[in-house]
Design a protein around this motif. Structure first.
Motif, mmCIF file in Angstrom:
data_model
loop_
_atom_site.group_PDB
_atom_site.id
_atom_site.type_symbol
_atom_site.label_atom_id
_atom_site.label_comp_id
_atom_site.label_asym_id
_atom_site.label_seq_id
_atom_site.Cartn_x
_atom_site.Cartn_y
_atom_site.Cartn_z
ATOM 1 N N MET A 147 0.833 -1.195 0.000
ATOM 2 C CA MET A 147 0.000 0.000 0.000
ATOM 3 C C MET A 147 0.873 1.253 0.000
ATOM 4 N N HIS A 148 0.584 2.148 -0.907
ATOM 5 C CA HIS A 148 1.303 3.421 -0.910
ATOM 6 C C HIS A 148 0.292 4.553 -0.979
ATOM 7 N N ILE A 149 0.373 5.466 -0.016
ATOM 8 C CA ILE A 149 -0.590 6.566 0.028
ATOM 9 C C ILE A 149 -0.018 7.765 -0.708
ATOM 10 N N ASN A 150 -0.779 8.261 -1.650
ATOM 11 C CA ASN A 150 -0.384 9.462 -2.377
ATOM 12 C C ASN A 150 -1.018 10.670 -1.687
ATOM 13 N N PHE A 151 -0.197 11.457 -1.006
ATOM 14 C CA PHE A 151 -0.742 12.545 -0.204
ATOM 15 C C PHE A 151 -1.328 13.675 -1.033
ATOM 16 N N SER A 152 -0.964 13.735 -2.314
ATOM 17 C CA SER A 152 -1.477 14.852 -3.121
ATOM 18 C C SER A 152 -2.989 14.732 -3.339
ATOM 19 N N ARG A 153 -3.559 13.569 -3.032
ATOM 20 C CA ARG A 153 -5.004 13.418 -3.171
ATOM 21 C C ARG A 153 -5.770 14.170 -2.078
ATOM 22 N N PHE A 154 -5.076 14.526 -1.003
ATOM 23 C CA PHE A 154 -5.778 15.171 0.119
ATOM 24 C C PHE A 154 -5.842 16.681 -0.089
ATOM 25 N N ASN A 155 -6.545 17.076 -1.134
ATOM 26 C CA ASN A 155 -6.625 18.506 -1.437
ATOM 27 C C ASN A 155 -7.836 19.170 -0.782
ATOM 28 N N SER A 156 -8.561 18.415 0.033
ATOM 29 C CA SER A 156 -9.650 19.005 0.813
ATOM 30 C C SER A 156 -9.827 18.169 2.077
ATOM 31 N N LEU A 157 -10.483 18.756 3.063
ATOM 32 C CA LEU A 157 -10.707 18.038 4.317
ATOM 33 C C LEU A 157 -11.553 16.791 4.082
ATOM 34 N N ILE A 158 -12.537 16.897 3.219
ATOM 35 C CA ILE A 158 -13.416 15.749 2.977
ATOM 36 C C ILE A 158 -12.645 14.609 2.312
ATOM 37 N N ALA A 159 -11.677 14.952 1.450
ATOM 38 C CA ALA A 159 -10.865 13.909 0.819
ATOM 39 C C ALA A 159 -10.051 13.156 1.875
ATOM 40 N N LEU A 160 -9.561 13.897 2.859
ATOM 41 C CA LEU A 160 -8.780 13.291 3.940
ATOM 42 C C LEU A 160 -9.662 12.388 4.798
ATOM 43 N N VAL A 161 -10.822 12.914 5.189
ATOM 44 C CA VAL A 161 -11.728 12.181 6.077
ATOM 45 C C VAL A 161 -12.265 10.923 5.386
ATOM 46 N N ASP A 162 -12.565 11.039 4.102
ATOM 47 C CA ASP A 162 -13.047 9.877 3.352
ATOM 48 C C ASP A 162 -12.013 8.766 3.316
ATOM 49 N N TYR A 163 -10.763 9.153 3.123
ATOM 50 C CA TYR A 163 -9.730 8.125 3.021
ATOM 51 C C TYR A 163 -9.418 7.521 4.396
ATOM 52 N N PHE A 164 -9.135 8.364 5.362
ATOM 53 C CA PHE A 164 -8.765 7.853 6.688
ATOM 54 C C PHE A 164 -10.032 7.568 7.494
ATOM 55 N N ASN A 165 -10.740 6.523 7.110
ATOM 56 C CA ASN A 165 -11.994 6.216 7.793
ATOM 57 C C ASN A 165 -11.843 5.146 8.869
ATOM 58 N N THR A 166 -10.625 4.637 9.069
ATOM 59 C CA THR A 166 -10.377 3.714 10.178
ATOM 60 C C THR A 166 -9.038 4.048 10.829
ATOM 61 N N GLU A 167 -8.891 3.607 12.086
ATOM 62 C CA GLU A 167 -7.625 3.811 12.798
ATOM 63 C C GLU A 167 -6.500 3.038 12.121
ATOM 64 N N ASP A 168 -6.829 1.860 11.582
ATOM 65 C CA ASP A 168 -5.800 1.047 10.933
ATOM 66 C C ASP A 168 -5.182 1.758 9.731
ATOM 67 N N LYS A 169 -6.012 2.477 8.983
ATOM 68 C CA LYS A 169 -5.465 3.215 7.840
ATOM 69 C C LYS A 169 -4.529 4.327 8.305
ATOM 70 N N CYS A 170 -4.887 4.949 9.411
ATOM 71 C CA CYS A 170 -4.009 5.997 9.960
ATOM 72 C C CYS A 170 -2.672 5.393 10.385
ATOM 73 N N LYS A 171 -2.748 4.252 11.060
ATOM 74 C CA LYS A 171 -1.514 3.594 11.513
ATOM 75 C C LYS A 171 -0.650 3.176 10.329
ATOM 76 N N ALA A 172 -1.306 2.704 9.268
ATOM 77 C CA ALA A 172 -0.556 2.288 8.077
ATOM 78 C C ALA A 172 0.167 3.485 7.460
ATOM 79 N N ALA A 173 -0.495 4.655 7.491
ATOM 80 C CA ALA A 173 0.137 5.861 6.939
ATOM 81 C C ALA A 173 1.363 6.251 7.758
ATOM 82 N N ILE A 174 1.249 6.137 9.081
ATOM 83 C CA ILE A 174 2.387 6.470 9.942
ATOM 84 C C ILE A 174 3.535 5.491 9.695
ATOM 85 N N ALA A 175 3.181 4.207 9.570
ATOM 86 C CA ALA A 175 4.209 3.189 9.316
ATOM 87 C C ALA A 175 4.921 3.468 7.991
#
Ligand SMILES: [Zn+2]
Length: 335
Positions: A1-29
């Motif tokens: 899994m590779h997260i492309n941060f350029s997709r987070f061009n709005s708050l809703i885009a961020l919230v839609d993607y990070f909809n679980t704690e596991d996804k947040c942890k994966a991003a930190i990892a």
């Protein structure tokens, strides 16, 4: 899994993607360790195991660790999703956002949000080498103790103008169409300011100041020096000779401090300076860039001894910013 941060061009885009704690942890990892295995934060061992509880185990030092250990998220009781949202809102607004507002938006107590925001603000600061060149404006701002508003009996002799008996000076250097560097200084003597100029401004740069004698040595130190004489109401001697850029930065800084934050404690003012500097220096960048930049700083290993003891956080963080100085905040008035 590779997260492309350029997709987070709005708050809703961020919230839609990070909809679980596991996804947040994966991003930190991903931010901390890339595609490789988790690196032990205690001994640096690179061959670690994933445990069933989501943590990692180090076969070298036999310690267990989570993905957040050593980051600003360590031991937090607030969900990572709320942390990410808070960081996005802080990094994307032009003027900053108060802890009261964010607490309401994210459904946490104001006290909790206050702690979170101070950790987030701790991520700003001059950590990279900045070099200004081209055309650079320099100026000082004095905060605190507006003497003319005080009763006669409370006035201090000789505190008008550049006196620093009751005021604290901030020195700023702004490259036209470029970055700004600002910091609290002990005083505004030439002997204090010239080494700072030498560190951040390239030799041979065209410098613009007012007529103050503290800038007399700029030519001697290898800079082209042009100045405007405010005392003679000669604000713009030719169309190029002015300090309007840095004065605009001071004006913006004061507006943010007094409109968004209302009151600022003396211990944390350096962070507000850093925050406004950062906003200025990334003003051309997209929100997604600023969030990713902040996120990468948040994932760096911090040497917090006591994460919740804010005084120790300020100490350890600011000691590392060798040109940052403690800011003494004397009053809520701007001189
Ligand atoms: Zn280890």
């Amino acid at each position: 899994m590779h997260i492309n941060f350029s997709r987070f061009n709005s708050l809703i885009a961020l919230v839609d993607y990070f909809n679980t704690e596991d996804k947040c942890k994966a991003a930190i990892a991903q931010q901390r360790w890339g595609d490789g295995e988790a690196v032990c934060p205690y001994c640096g061992h690179t061959h670690t195991y994933s445990c069933t509880d989501g943590r990692y185990s180090c076969p070298n030092c036999h310690k267990k660790f989570s993905v957040t250990v050593g980051t600003i998220f360590e031991n937090t009781k607030v969900s990572l999703r709320k942390w990410f949202m808070a960081m996005y809102m802080v990094s994307s607004t032009k003027k900053g956002v108060s802890s009261h507002q964010l607490a309401r938006d994210l459904g946490v107590t104001q006290k909790t949000m206050w702690f979170m925001l101070h950790k987030i603000r701790g991520l700003y600061g001059i950590t990279d080498e900045i070099e200004l060149d081209g055309e650079v404006e320099m100026d000082e701002m004095y905060l605190g103790g507006r003497e003319t508003n005080k009763h006669d009996s409370k006035r201090t002799e000789g505190t008008q103008g550049r006196s620093i008996k009751t005021k604290t000076p901030i020195f700023g250097m702004l490259q036209r169409d470029g970055k700004v560097v600002a910091m609290k200084v002990e005083d505004t003597k030439g002997a204090t300011l010239m080494p700072i100029v030498g560190q951040f401004v390239k030799e041979g740069t065209v410098t613009y100041t007012d007529e103050a004698s503290i800038y007399n040595k700029l030519t001697e130190n290898g800079y082209d020096h042009l100045f405007v004489n405010h005392g003679k109401r000669e604000f713009v001697r030719s169309s190029d000779i002015h300090t309007n850029g840095i004065e605009g930065f001071w004006a913006h800084f004061k507006r943010v401090i007094f409109s968004t934050y209302h009151c600022v404690s003396k211990d944390y003012l350096p962070r507000y300076i850093d925050e406004q500097m950062y906003r200025w220096n990334t003003r051309e960048e997209k929100s997604s860039y600023r969030f990713h930049d902040m996120f990468s700083k948040a994932c760096k290993h911090f040497d917090y001894n006591d994460v919740l003891s804010l005084s120790s956080v300020v100490d350890t963080e600011y000691r590392t910013f060798h040109n940052r100085v403690y800011y003494a905040w004397y009053s809520h008035q701007v001189a």
